[in-house]
Design a protein around this motif. Structure first.
Motif, PDB file in Angstrom:
ATOM      1  N   ALA A 147      56.184  16.786  38.180  1.00 12.91           N
ATOM      2  CA  ALA A 147      57.597  17.085  37.975  1.00 12.91           C
ATOM      3  C   ALA A 147      58.193  16.475  37.093  1.00 12.91           C
ATOM      4  O   ALA A 147      58.981  17.062  36.321  1.00 12.91           O
ATOM      5  CB  ALA A 147      58.268  16.592  39.368  1.00 12.91           C
ATOM      6  N   SER A 148      57.642  15.285  36.497  1.00  8.86           N
ATOM      7  CA  SER A 148      58.393  14.511  35.210  1.00  8.86           C
ATOM      8  C   SER A 148      58.099  15.503  34.162  1.00  8.86           C
ATOM      9  O   SER A 148      58.978  15.174  33.019  1.00  8.86           O
ATOM     10  CB  SER A 148      57.952  13.143  35.404  1.00  8.86           C
ATOM     11  N   GLN A 149      57.213  16.143  33.727  1.00 15.25           N
ATOM     12  CA  GLN A 149      56.827  17.002  32.769  1.00 15.25           C
ATOM     13  C   GLN A 149      57.525  18.585  32.643  1.00 15.25           C
ATOM     14  O   GLN A 149      57.582  18.962  31.660  1.00 15.25           O
ATOM     15  CB  GLN A 149      55.394  17.438  32.603  1.00 15.25           C
ATOM     16  N   ILE A 150      58.374  18.529  33.813  1.00 18.09           N
ATOM     17  CA  ILE A 150      59.158  19.886  33.762  1.00 18.09           C
ATOM     18  C   ILE A 150      60.553  19.789  33.144  1.00 18.09           C
ATOM     19  O   ILE A 150      61.373  19.297  33.795  1.00 18.09           O
ATOM     20  CB  ILE A 150      58.963  20.660  35.102  1.00 18.09           C
ATOM     21  N   PRO A 151      60.779  20.556  32.104  1.00 19.03           N
ATOM     22  CA  PRO A 151      62.023  20.369  31.392  1.00 19.03           C
ATOM     23  C   PRO A 151      63.026  21.262  32.158  1.00 19.03           C
ATOM     24  O   PRO A 151      62.732  22.119  32.880  1.00 19.03           O
ATOM     25  CB  PRO A 151      61.751  21.065  30.059  1.00 19.03           C
ATOM     26  N   ASP A 152      64.349  20.776  31.978  1.00 22.52           N
ATOM     27  CA  ASP A 152      65.429  21.393  32.839  1.00 22.52           C
ATOM     28  C   ASP A 152      65.307  22.867  32.221  1.00 22.52           C
ATOM     29  O   ASP A 152      65.221  23.116  30.865  1.00 22.52           O
ATOM     30  CB  ASP A 152      66.937  20.841  32.649  1.00 22.52           C
ATOM     31  N   GLY A 153      65.691  23.932  33.043  1.00 19.67           N
ATOM     32  CA  GLY A 153      65.720  25.387  32.708  1.00 19.67           C
ATOM     33  C   GLY A 153      64.448  25.945  32.214  1.00 19.67           C
ATOM     34  O   GLY A 153      64.293  27.148  32.416  1.00 19.67           O
ATOM     35  N   ALA A 154      63.162  25.205  32.760  1.00 13.99           N
ATOM     36  CA  ALA A 154      62.012  25.775  32.385  1.00 13.99           C
ATOM     37  C   ALA A 154      61.425  26.587  33.810  1.00 13.99           C
ATOM     38  O   ALA A 154      60.529  26.080  34.148  1.00 13.99           O
ATOM     39  CB  ALA A 154      60.966  24.675  31.729  1.00 13.99           C
ATOM     40  N   ARG A 199      55.178  18.849  42.662  1.00 13.82           N
ATOM     41  CA  ARG A 199      55.899  17.756  42.830  1.00 13.82           C
ATOM     42  C   ARG A 199      55.434  16.658  42.003  1.00 13.82           C
ATOM     43  O   ARG A 199      54.902  16.756  40.961  1.00 13.82           O
ATOM     44  CB  ARG A 199      55.145  17.177  44.302  1.00 13.82           C
ATOM     45  N   ASP A 200      55.655  15.057  42.482  1.00 17.04           N
ATOM     46  CA  ASP A 200      55.487  14.062  41.345  1.00 17.04           C
ATOM     47  C   ASP A 200      53.956  13.890  41.220  1.00 17.04           C
ATOM     48  O   ASP A 200      53.264  14.470  41.954  1.00 17.04           O
ATOM     49  CB  ASP A 200      56.343  12.891  41.929  1.00 17.04           C
ATOM     50  N   ALA A 201      53.902  12.768  40.372  1.00 19.43           N
ATOM     51  CA  ALA A 201      52.494  12.278  39.994  1.00 19.43           C
ATOM     52  C   ALA A 201      51.646  11.863  41.043  1.00 19.43           C
ATOM     53  O   ALA A 201      50.527  12.165  41.403  1.00 19.43           O
ATOM     54  CB  ALA A 201      52.459  11.536  38.888  1.00 19.43           C
TER      55      ALA A 201
END
Ligand SMILES: [Zn+2]
Length: 442
Positions: free
Chosen positions: A261-268, A278-280
């Motif tokens: 989830a941390s790699q997903i930019p807003d709006g992407a 989900r998270d790592a």
């Protein structure tokens, strides 16, 4: 790649089947010989989770585009999901429309999955006899109006029928109540922020659904399969059930194993799918569940749509279509991580070819390089690198979260029952070489 592992060999093919596998060398005069050099030849991948969308939503994806992408991705057999096409495959009449739409248009072998929806328990026997290889249901709204989700009562009606037929039921395991509660709470958040969407589909929705499916399958004696597991604890629940004899298996998908989830930019919104990435910690747990055998396979859940429906213009995760297009890229995505984790090609073949072939009841025909099996082969370069660009993608719309990704492992050529379906230099074969996996055609 045979049951003995990776070793030098010659694969002798006759009439689309593997006649025998021998030590390198001996071929008779007049044989057609293809020398793959030092590349790996492995069984073609079997992808039991593909949404082709034809007929009815052919502008989203179709048999021609999906199966050319499959061939380029080393997939030699795919199973078409019963929803997102119109009509949904919930009756024999609908299956006939599907078959008519697919006939003569497939570059790889295609089997069909029937739908379990409220009120169609009486159609299931006829669908099974007409050749569907598995069934699928949703426990939460599916995203399309023509494929309604089932309740416990519907499953109590359908599962004994499926148990008698001996056909597996694939289940989208999320329950509405935890999602509705979490969505209300998330409603105050910014819908273009990925964390807002992630919070609206909590792991509890998956865990409660998995527990329900296991309980119902156990009492009906049915064979069930949990699709696209996204969260850490589901694997352990499935393992416990298997240990006491419940016929349950499960898959995960390349996107849950590759991204977090941390790699997903807003709006992407190209990353939107359900359940969500989900998270790592969840990603690492999914790899652990594969290694320990709690999860048995990796399939794509290829579910494309026209770019406009991803609503990249507004970037709203709640209105965008949920689904990730990856049919052509799965083997490279998964192998890239496997190499980093020190996992070998034997496990790649088990997770992406042999195990899904068994789920689809094709384990006697597909998923292995051995005498008597269909000559479905991928010539694979495990060391070569590729960068994903829009112009290399063969599915209908070049929308995918993998654009720009640098991946390891390339498909050099794909053979379906001995016929060349794809070659990296020349692209897909000029004519479709696939067949439909139906009782009449075998
Ligand atoms: Zn799906």
């Amino acid at each position: 790649m045979t049951a003995e592992g990776v070793h030098p060999a010659a694969i002798h093919i006759d009439g689309g089947r593997i006649d025998r596998v021998s030590e390198r060398s001996a071929h008779a005069p007049g044989d057609d010989v293809v020398d793959a050099g030092n590349l790996v030849i492995m069984p073609g991948l079997v992808d039991t989770h593909v949404h082709v969308n034809e007929p009815g939503r052919t502008e989203w994806e179709g048999f021609g585009t999906a199966t050319r992408a499959a061939a380029a991705g080393g997939v030699t057999t795919l199973l078409d999901m019963p929803l997102n096409a119109i009509p949904a495959t919930t009756s024999v009449a609908a299956l006939r429309e599907k078959v008519a739409a697919a006939t003569g248009k497939t570059w790889v072998d295609v089997g069909f999955i029937g739908g379990v929806v409220p009120g169609n328990a009486e159609a299931l026997g006829d669908l099974a006899r007409a050749g569907v290889l598995a069934f699928k249901c949703f426990m939460v709204p599916s995203g399309v109006p023509e494929f309604a989700h089932v309740t416990d009562a519907d499953l109590r009606e359908a599962m004994p029928v499926l148990a008698d037929l001996g056909v597996p039921l694939m289940v989208h395991a999320e329950l509405p109540a935890p999602i509705e509660a979490a969505t209300l709470e998330a409603a105050a958040g910014d819908p273009t922020v990925y964390a807002t969407y992630l919070a609206s589909r909590p792991p509890a929705a998956e865990h409660e659904a998995v527990a329900t499916v296991i309980m119902l399958a156990e009492s009906a004696g049915a064979r069930v399969h949990i699709v696209h597991v996204s969260s850490a604890d589901s694997g352990a629940m499935i393992a416990h059930a298997r240990a006491r004899g419940v016929q349950v298996s499960a898959e995960t998908c390349p996107h849950y194993l590759h991204f977090d989830a941390s790699q997903i930019p807003d709006g992407a919104t190209e990353f939107k799918c359900a359940p969500p990435i989900r998270d790592a910690a969840h990603r690492e747990a999914l790899w652990g569940a594969l290694e320990s055998g709690h999860l048995g396979m990796i399939v794509s859940d290829h579910s494309p749509c026209p770019p406009i429906l991803k609503r990249r213009d507004v970037g709203d995760f709640f209105v965008a279509w949920g689904g990730i297009a990856s049919l052509q890229l799965g083997v490279s995505v998964v192998w890239t991580s496997m190499r980093e984790r020190g996992l070998n090609l034997e496990r790649l073949v088990e997770w992406m070819s042999a195990a899904p072939a068994r789920l689809a009841r094709l384990g006697e025909r597909k998923g292995r390089i051995a005498a008597g099996y269909d000559a479905d082969l991928v010539v694979f370069d495990p060391d070569a690198e590729l960068t994903v660009t829009a112009d290399m993608l063969l599915h209908r719309h070049p929308v995918t979260p993998y654009l720009g990704a640098r991946l390891r492992g390339t498909v050099e050529a794909t053979y379906v029952r001995g016929a060349l379906a794809y070659d990296r230099r020349h692209g897909p074969a000029l004519t479709p070489v696939g067949r439909l996996l139906l009782p009449s055609a075998s």
